[in-house]
Write a protein that holds these residues in place. Sequence first.
Motif, short mmCIF file in Angstrom:
data_model
loop_
_atom_site.label_atom_id
_atom_site.label_comp_id
_atom_site.label_asym_id
_atom_site.label_seq_id
_atom_site.Cartn_x
_atom_site.Cartn_y
_atom_site.Cartn_z
N THR A 159 113.75 46.09 22.11
CA THR A 159 114.02 45.82 20.70
C THR A 159 115.53 45.69 20.50
O THR A 159 116.31 46.29 21.23
CB THR A 159 113.39 46.91 19.79
OG1 THR A 159 113.47 46.51 18.45
CG2 THR A 159 114.07 48.25 19.93
N TYR A 166 118.92 44.99 17.57
CA TYR A 166 119.41 45.00 16.19
C TYR A 166 120.59 44.06 16.08
O TYR A 166 121.48 44.10 16.93
CB TYR A 166 119.92 46.40 15.80
CG TYR A 166 118.90 47.38 15.31
CD1 TYR A 166 117.59 47.38 15.78
CD2 TYR A 166 119.27 48.35 14.39
CE1 TYR A 166 116.68 48.31 15.34
CE2 TYR A 166 118.36 49.30 13.95
CZ TYR A 166 117.07 49.27 14.43
OH TYR A 166 116.17 50.20 13.99
N ARG A 167 120.62 43.28 15.04
CA ARG A 167 121.84 42.54 14.77
C ARG A 167 122.94 43.52 14.38
O ARG A 167 122.66 44.44 13.59
CB ARG A 167 121.64 41.60 13.57
CG ARG A 167 120.83 40.41 13.89
CD ARG A 167 120.56 39.65 12.61
NE ARG A 167 119.82 38.46 12.90
CZ ARG A 167 120.16 37.25 12.47
NH1 ARG A 167 121.20 37.09 11.67
NH2 ARG A 167 119.45 36.20 12.79
N THR A 184 125.21 44.92 12.20
CA THR A 184 125.60 44.78 10.79
C THR A 184 126.37 46.01 10.34
O THR A 184 126.46 46.29 9.17
CB THR A 184 124.35 44.63 9.90
OG1 THR A 184 123.42 45.66 10.26
CG2 THR A 184 123.68 43.28 10.08
N LEU A 208 124.22 52.10 10.13
CA LEU A 208 122.78 52.05 9.84
C LEU A 208 122.47 52.71 8.50
O LEU A 208 123.19 53.59 8.05
CB LEU A 208 122.02 52.77 10.95
CG LEU A 208 122.16 52.17 12.34
CD1 LEU A 208 121.49 53.08 13.37
CD2 LEU A 208 121.55 50.79 12.41
N HIS A 224 116.80 51.15 8.15
CA HIS A 224 116.71 51.09 9.61
C HIS A 224 115.96 52.31 10.14
O HIS A 224 115.08 52.21 10.99
CB HIS A 224 118.09 51.11 10.25
CG HIS A 224 118.91 49.90 9.98
ND1 HIS A 224 120.11 49.94 9.31
CD2 HIS A 224 118.71 48.60 10.30
CE1 HIS A 224 120.61 48.73 9.23
NE2 HIS A 224 119.79 47.89 9.81
N ASN A 227 112.40 51.21 12.07
CA ASN A 227 112.20 51.02 13.50
C ASN A 227 112.83 52.12 14.34
O ASN A 227 112.36 52.45 15.42
CB ASN A 227 112.81 49.66 13.90
CG ASN A 227 112.35 49.19 15.26
OD1 ASN A 227 111.35 49.67 15.77
ND2 ASN A 227 113.09 48.29 15.87
N LEU A 228 113.90 52.68 13.82
CA LEU A 228 114.70 53.60 14.63
C LEU A 228 113.92 54.84 15.07
O LEU A 228 114.00 55.26 16.23
CB LEU A 228 115.95 53.99 13.83
CG LEU A 228 117.04 54.74 14.56
CD1 LEU A 228 117.43 54.05 15.85
CD2 LEU A 228 118.27 54.87 13.65
N ILE A 250 122.16 45.25 21.32
CA ILE A 250 122.88 44.79 20.13
C ILE A 250 122.85 43.27 20.18
O ILE A 250 123.39 42.65 21.10
CB ILE A 250 124.35 45.29 20.16
CG1 ILE A 250 124.41 46.82 20.16
CG2 ILE A 250 125.15 44.69 19.01
CD1 ILE A 250 124.05 47.49 18.87
N MET A 256 127.37 50.51 15.13
CA MET A 256 125.92 50.60 15.29
C MET A 256 125.54 51.43 16.49
O MET A 256 124.63 52.25 16.44
CB MET A 256 125.34 49.19 15.39
CG MET A 256 123.84 49.18 15.27
SD MET A 256 123.19 47.55 14.96
CE MET A 256 123.06 47.55 13.19
N TRP A 277 123.37 54.78 16.48
CA TRP A 277 122.15 54.91 17.31
C TRP A 277 122.16 56.25 18.04
O TRP A 277 121.17 56.98 18.06
CB TRP A 277 122.10 53.78 18.36
CG TRP A 277 121.37 52.55 17.92
CD1 TRP A 277 120.72 52.37 16.74
CD2 TRP A 277 121.19 51.34 18.68
NE1 TRP A 277 120.16 51.11 16.72
CE2 TRP A 277 120.42 50.47 17.89
CE3 TRP A 277 121.62 50.92 19.94
CZ2 TRP A 277 120.07 49.19 18.32
CZ3 TRP A 277 121.26 49.65 20.37
CH2 TRP A 277 120.49 48.78 19.57
N SER A 279 118.80 46.75 2.10
CA SER A 279 119.42 45.82 3.05
C SER A 279 120.91 45.80 2.81
O SER A 279 121.37 45.82 1.67
CB SER A 279 118.85 44.42 2.83
OG SER A 279 119.69 43.46 3.42
#
Length: 326
Positions: A7, A9-10, A12, A15, A19, A23-24, A40, A63, A67, A196
Amino acid sequence: MAQRILTGYRPTGKLHLGHLHGNLKRMIELQEQATCFFFIADWHALTTDYQDPSRLRAYTEDMVVDWLAAGLDADKAAIYRQSDLPEVAEFQLYLSMVTPLGWLERVPSFKEQQEQLKGREIATHGFLGYPVLQAADILIVRADGVPVGEDQLPHLELTREIVRRFNYLYGETFAEPQSLLSPSPRIPGTDGRKMSKSYGNHISLGDTPEDIHKKVGIMVTDPARRTRRDPGDPEKCSVYELHKIYTVDRLEEIGEKCRTAGWGCVECKRVLAERVADSLRDFRARRKELEKTPGIAWKVLEDGLRKVKPVAGEVLAEVRRRMGID
Ligand code: SF4
């Protein structure tokens, strides 16, 4: 049960709650059960934001640190940056040879995104082809499970179609990856729309309790509650949607107080903000600790690259052989 999970993530930046619940949490569980590749997706970010890449590095770093603070473990999963793995780009080129244009044009998000991102010039080759890039991301590690939300199902179906076509043309090479559909709750942002970063309605995992109180304080509520004495309908309120996650033990009481005007929205929001802030206390502490090691994100990405590189190299060698490029 899938054995290899991928998986991405873009990048951005930091988080947010969307997020975490989207999914996280799933990724944190999966890293205990399977071989995981978490990346990433900076090339994907360029498909829509190529005109201003100035924050890409900073966003990537933020990011990765988020994470780690949230619980992803670089010893358990391979955490890497897409653009550090040029094998993906070469593989995308091969896959693009076998992918009919019509398949890409009919992906629902192609038209939707063009609508949503009207101000940006995204009628580009890169944007049209990003589902092929996604297929390359997945297949380069032979992932057999991809955690997705409902909206991404058509992309994964496209990957499966590409696999079938590739196998038909060049012989059995790839298994079709399966979607790991997780029922994730809708997380409303402060304006009631889906949370978002691009809407600027998010609550970041690293926000201070003061920030959280401010943001929850401006959340939209049931418009029927114009004054403190007006009864409301909690099912029409974004604050209540978050109470369903953060204040489960008091849900009935909160609903009742709303319906009977037993309390005001200010009080109701204060309870929510406290719960959200409490739930993120450990995250904030871990992030602070991680920030004491400058460059930790890049070190993690380097280690992750070492893990994914041989896997990608083996797959690409086979693809070249099958397509007569060896
Ligand atoms: S009392 Fe709470 S649930 Fe009801 S409208 Fe106000 S903020 Fe929403």
